[in-house]
Design an enzyme around this catalytic site. Structure first.
Site, PDB file in Angstrom:
ATOM      1  N   HIS A   1      -0.074   0.988  -1.554  1.00 38.08           N
ATOM      2  CA  HIS A   1      -0.556   0.396  -2.808  1.00 38.08           C
ATOM      3  C   HIS A   1      -1.908   0.961  -3.232  1.00 38.08           C
ATOM      4  CE1 HIS A   1      -0.122  -2.225  -6.063  1.00 38.08           C
ATOM      5  NE2 HIS A   1       0.067  -3.376  -5.467  1.00 38.08           N
TER       6      HIS A   1
ATOM      7  N   ASP B   1       1.000   2.066  -7.837  1.00 37.53           N
ATOM      8  CA  ASP B   1       0.961   0.731  -8.427  1.00 37.53           C
ATOM      9  C   ASP B   1       2.340   0.079  -8.362  1.00 37.53           C
ATOM     10  OD1 ASP B   1      -1.737   0.961  -9.090  1.00 37.53           O
ATOM     11  OD2 ASP B   1      -1.278   1.887 -11.028  1.00 37.53           O
TER      12      ASP B   1
END
Length: 405
Positions: free
Chosen positions: A376, A380
């Site tokens: 992450h 995204d």
């Protein structure tokens, strides 16, 4: 005449190996190129062939010994008369390398313990001494990885020691077996833990209707195998679908290097393969330029090499994305762990018939759960979901792959 058998070059960044198995005993005849022993490194298993024909007169490095590159493994007496040579003890001394030539005392602080050249060079560049680094090599030798770990460790406090194992009763202890972890298993454990500690790992899920792929495969599998000499499996469809999705979401095919993001304009597809000694991830290079037949042939060759322990260092390096197929073992759902420094891994699972609502009617369809684990820090949520949806769309309508849709 006596010929020395030494440790071959083990590959980039690999400086040590463990002697796993000797196939011959002292006094036994050996033919040229006959396999003498098997070495286990952090990544692959290396077989050492005999350079000459003769008799194995002495084993210098016993099973379980740690040896460096070019270390002496054994001595071979050449010629037919060599069989008369007396066999040496089967419990030999440790192998010597140029780095290990001096006696190595047990004390870590003793300067007679020679550190790895790459470690000494890095310590000199970073202004560290051997006392600042905890060595994990033979007899406390400092390896390059130890220096890197010391540089990345927090300065405030030392890393806590591993918790001691809880005591067991004498009756239970008699029924337990303690086996040293192989180098490969140690590396797997370390890398998977590093992935959890370093990456901001998250997993998103979806499901795919495999009807179209299965119908297409059943229709053309006989003709495909006849023409290309390899069976048409599911992996080529998934590889093609992932390549298609990676072009739209390049973040999943990138990696973080310090404060930079490295975007890769190629796809080197890692394919997780389970072997008797542990999980390995050989790499199918330039998968984005391959046809279905090329992909199936490449995966088949890598799978055979993995099962036979024939993978080379080149086969294991440079992957940019990985596919893991837990479905072959019956897994219905899982969360795959990233293969660092990659930013994405796709988990395939078991195909299972389930009732699905389609156009207002309940029908039975062959369904598979898909899982994408991603970093992450670079990918995204929108990109991860988009990637997985594009894989789903390509598999449910393979014509999209032909039209690049």
């Amino acid at each position: 005449m006596t010929t020395e058998v030494r440790v071959p070059t083990l590959g980039e960044s690999v400086t040590e190996a463990t002697v796993a198995t000797w196939f011959k005993k002292p006094g036994e005849a050996v033919a040229m190129d006959e396999m003498l022993c098997e070495l286990e490194t952090d990544k692959v298993t290396v077989e050492v062939p005999s350079p000459v024909a003769g008799t194995l007169s002495e084993i210098v490095a016993a099973e379980g010994d740690t040896v460096g590159v070019n270390a002496l493994l054994a001595q071979i007496a050449e010629g037919d008369s060599a069989a008369a040579a007396p066999a040496k003890s089967e419990a030999p001394a440790k192998a010597e390398t140029k780095e290990d030539a001096a006696p190595a005392p047990a004390a870590k602080g003793d300067k007679d313990v020679e550190d790895a050249p790459s470690a000494k060079k890095l310590m000199a560049e970073k202004g560290l001494s051997s006392d600042d680094v905890s060595g994990t090599g033979k007899d406390g030798r400092v390896m390059k990885e130890d220096v890197l770990n010391a540089l990345s460790a927090p300065k405030a406090a030392a890393a806590p020691a591993a918790a001691p194992r809880a005591p067991v009763t004498a009756d239970d202890a008699d029924r337990e077996e303690r086996v040293k972890m192989t180098r490969l298993r140690q590396t797997i454990a370390r890398r998977l833990k590093e992935a959890q500690n370093t990456a901001a790992m998250l997993t998103t899920y979806n499901e795919v209707d495999m009807t179209a792929v299965m119908d297409l495969r059943n229709e053309y599998k006989t003709l495909f195998e006849k023409k290309h000499g390899v069976k048409l499996g599911f992996m080529s469809f998934f590889t093609k679908a992932c390549v298609h999705a990676l072009k739209e979401v390049p973040d999943v095919n990138a990696e973080i290097d310090g404060d930079h993001v490295v975007y890769k304009n190629y796809v080197h597809m890692g394919v997780a393969v389970g072997t008797p000694t542990g999980l390995v991830v050989p790499v199918l290079r330039n998968a984005d330029q391959m046809s279905f037949a090329d992909i199936e042939k490449g995966i088949s060759e890598l799978g055979l090499k993995a099962r036979d322990g024939k993978l080379s260092m080149a086969d294991m390096q440079g992957g940019s994305f990985t596919i893991s197929n837990g479905g072959v073992y019956g897994s219905l759902m899982s969360s795959p762990i990233l293969n660092p420094p990659q930013s994405g891994i796709l988990g395939m699972h078991k195909i299972q018939e389930r009732p699905m609502a389609i156009n207002g009617q309940v029908v039975i369809r062959p369904m598979m759960y898909l899982a994408l684990s991603y970093d992450h820090r670079i990918v995204d949520g929108k990109g991860a979901v988009t990637f997985l949806v594009r894989v789903k769309e390509a598999l449910e309508d393979p014509r999209r792959l032909l039209m690049d849709l």
